[in-house]
Design a protein around this motif. Structure first.
Motif, mmCIF file in Angstrom:
data_model
loop_
_atom_site.group_PDB
_atom_site.id
_atom_site.type_symbol
_atom_site.label_atom_id
_atom_site.label_comp_id
_atom_site.label_asym_id
_atom_site.label_seq_id
_atom_site.Cartn_x
_atom_site.Cartn_y
_atom_site.Cartn_z
ATOM 1 N N LYS A 6 0.811 -1.221 0.000
ATOM 2 C CA LYS A 6 0.000 0.000 0.000
ATOM 3 C C LYS A 6 0.845 1.272 0.000
ATOM 4 O O LYS A 6 0.304 2.375 -0.180
ATOM 5 N N HIS A 7 2.146 1.146 0.214
ATOM 6 C CA HIS A 7 3.007 2.320 0.334
ATOM 7 C C HIS A 7 3.921 2.504 -0.875
ATOM 8 O O HIS A 7 4.821 3.339 -0.844
ATOM 9 N N ARG A 8 3.667 1.751 -1.924
ATOM 10 C CA ARG A 8 4.594 1.760 -3.071
ATOM 11 C C ARG A 8 4.592 3.090 -3.820
ATOM 12 O O ARG A 8 5.529 3.394 -4.559
ATOM 13 N N ASN A 9 3.563 3.916 -3.631
ATOM 14 C CA ASN A 9 3.518 5.225 -4.294
ATOM 15 C C ASN A 9 3.845 6.372 -3.349
ATOM 16 O O ASN A 9 3.522 7.537 -3.625
ATOM 17 N N GLY A 10 4.476 6.050 -2.226
ATOM 18 C CA GLY A 10 4.856 7.092 -1.281
ATOM 19 C C GLY A 10 3.775 7.357 -0.237
ATOM 20 O O GLY A 10 2.761 6.661 -0.162
ATOM 21 N N TYR A 11 3.991 8.383 0.563
ATOM 22 C CA TYR A 11 3.084 8.710 1.660
ATOM 23 C C TYR A 11 2.072 9.781 1.236
ATOM 24 O O TYR A 11 2.461 10.840 0.748
ATOM 25 N N ASP A 12 0.794 9.502 1.448
ATOM 26 C CA ASP A 12 -0.260 10.488 1.200
ATOM 27 C C ASP A 12 -0.494 11.226 2.516
ATOM 28 O O ASP A 12 -1.354 10.845 3.314
ATOM 29 N N PHE A 13 0.297 12.267 2.741
ATOM 30 C CA PHE A 13 0.253 12.949 4.035
ATOM 31 C C PHE A 13 -1.093 13.617 4.302
ATOM 32 O O PHE A 13 -1.523 13.719 5.451
ATOM 33 N N LYS A 14 -1.778 14.064 3.257
ATOM 34 C CA LYS A 14 -3.098 14.674 3.460
ATOM 35 C C LYS A 14 -4.071 13.655 4.028
ATOM 36 O O LYS A 14 -4.787 13.935 5.005
ATOM 37 N N ALA A 15 -4.090 12.478 3.464
ATOM 38 C CA ALA A 15 -4.980 11.424 3.950
ATOM 39 C C ALA A 15 -4.561 10.958 5.341
ATOM 40 O O ALA A 15 -5.414 10.719 6.214
ATOM 41 N N LEU A 16 -3.261 10.849 5.559
ATOM 42 C CA LEU A 16 -2.768 10.389 6.861
ATOM 43 C C LEU A 16 -3.099 11.389 7.969
ATOM 44 O O LEU A 16 -3.441 10.994 9.088
ATOM 45 N N CYS A 17 -3.033 12.670 7.646
ATOM 46 C CA CYS A 17 -3.367 13.698 8.643
ATOM 47 C C CYS A 17 -4.862 13.730 8.933
ATOM 48 O O CYS A 17 -5.284 14.110 10.034
ATOM 49 N N THR A 18 -5.662 13.334 7.966
ATOM 50 C CA THR A 18 -7.100 13.222 8.210
ATOM 51 C C THR A 18 -7.369 12.095 9.206
ATOM 52 O O THR A 18 -8.224 12.222 10.084
ATOM 53 N N THR A 19 -6.629 11.001 9.067
ATOM 54 C CA THR A 19 -6.778 9.873 9.983
ATOM 55 C C THR A 19 -6.197 10.183 11.352
ATOM 56 O O THR A 19 -6.798 9.867 12.378
ATOM 57 N N LEU A 20 -5.025 10.829 11.380
ATOM 58 C CA LEU A 20 -4.353 11.171 12.638
ATOM 59 C C LEU A 20 -3.903 12.627 12.558
ATOM 60 O O LEU A 20 -2.794 12.925 12.115
ATOM 61 N N PRO A 21 -4.753 13.567 12.993
ATOM 62 C CA PRO A 21 -4.455 14.993 12.860
ATOM 63 C C PRO A 21 -3.132 15.427 13.487
ATOM 64 O O PRO A 21 -2.495 16.368 12.996
ATOM 65 N N GLU A 22 -2.689 14.758 14.549
ATOM 66 C CA GLU A 22 -1.452 15.176 15.217
ATOM 67 C C GLU A 22 -0.221 15.033 14.313
ATOM 68 O O GLU A 22 0.814 15.651 14.549
ATOM 69 N N LEU A 23 -0.331 14.235 13.246
ATOM 70 C CA LEU A 23 0.793 14.090 12.323
ATOM 71 C C LEU A 23 1.135 15.429 11.674
ATOM 72 O O LEU A 23 2.293 15.668 11.314
#
Length: 286
Positions: A6-23
């Motif tokens: 699932k990480h082969r295209n890099g990090y989707d920081f926008k989506a990750l911050c939606t899941t964990l805002p503290e990121l």
């Protein structure tokens, strides 16, 4: 990376911050204008891992005590996917199955392989470690995520499978990320090289952390894996595939010689690529 990673295209920081805002508090802009984190900052690494595990693997709770190893998730996921290919080598499509039983040797406090393996393939895990504090943390993670994982302490640092695999048990796979270094001095030199690669001032502090048992053992990974190979013969009828990561490719020839003396039916070296990094694991079956 593996095609199913699932990480082969890099990090989707926008989506990750939606899941964990503290990121969002750990995000930086690189010199190339990209969004990233400071990979030399341990707290940022831990927060990124939490976000990845929550967003992609439905992990509700994940915490890591001070100084324990913080594993990079993408590379750990690659090992899991490569094991799925090994297990289903004669099938056209890899499927999820709770009937698959996996033993994780040296699971650590992070419990990373069981978390990913269960989320991706529904595998049922058992796990061992020599550190009771690591197992205490792993148990808390398993319970918080309602995962039925059998955890046990290896009481003897000279053994790998002995004391862990019980009579009557059967595992489709065993897996392991062994201690790499032979002693503390080697580990500290390795840490200095990592800091230099990150273009940071060399220090003995580890950004990914790691207890002594996670980083080194007497004789390093070569001796550890040779012990594993020799002991595996005693459980030839209880394990489908034995596997172990090999960090130093220079150790492969010696390890394969040891393996051939045990006379397994099949030996494989499986390569995995993450960017410019190439990793590998040995697999053997009786």
């Amino acid at each position: 990376m593996h095609s199913r990673n699932k990480h082969r295209n890099g990090y989707d920081f926008k989506a990750l911050c939606t899941t964990l805002p503290e990121l969002a508090n750990h995000l930086i802009n690189t010199v190339k204008g990209n969004t990233s984190i400071d990979f030399s900052n341990r707290e940022s690494l831990i927060c990124l891992n939490k976000a990845l595990l929550m967003h992609y693997y439905d992990v509700k709770y994940w915490a890591l005590p001070k100084d324990f190893l913080c594993p990079p998730v993408p590379g750990r996921a690659d090992y899991i996917h490569a094991l799925a290919d090994l297990l289903h080598a004669n099938e056209q499509e890899v499927t999820q199955s709770s009937a698959v039983k996996v033993l994780d040797i040296g699971t650590g406090a992070n419990l990373i392989y069981p978390l990913i393996g269960h989320a991706e393939y529904q595998w049922q895990f058992s796990a061992s470690d020599i550190n009771p504090e690591a197992l205490k943390c792993a148990k808390a993670i398993a319970q918080a995520n309602a995962l039925d994982i059998r955890l046990q302490q290896q009481p003897n640092t000279e053994h790998v499978f002995h004391n862990v695999i019980k009579p009557g048990q059967y595992f489709n796979l065993t897996m392991c990320n062994p201690p790499f270094h032979a002693n503390q001095k080697e580990a500290e030199l390795g840490t200095r090289r990592k800091w230099q690669n990150l273009k940071q001032k060399p220090t003995s502090k580890l950004n990914f952390g790691g207890q002594s048992q996670e980083l080194w053992c007497d004789g390093g990974e070569k001796r550890f894996i040779k012990t594993m190979i020799r002991e595996s013969k005693d459980y030839a009828d209880q394990v489908g595939w034995f596997t172990c990561l090999v960090s130093n490719k220079e150790n492969l020839s010696s390890l394969k010689l040891t393996l051939k003396k045990q006379q397994p039916k099949e030996i494989k070296t499986v390569k995995m690529t993450q960017g410019q990094k190439i990793s590998r694991f040995l697999a053997w079956s009786y």
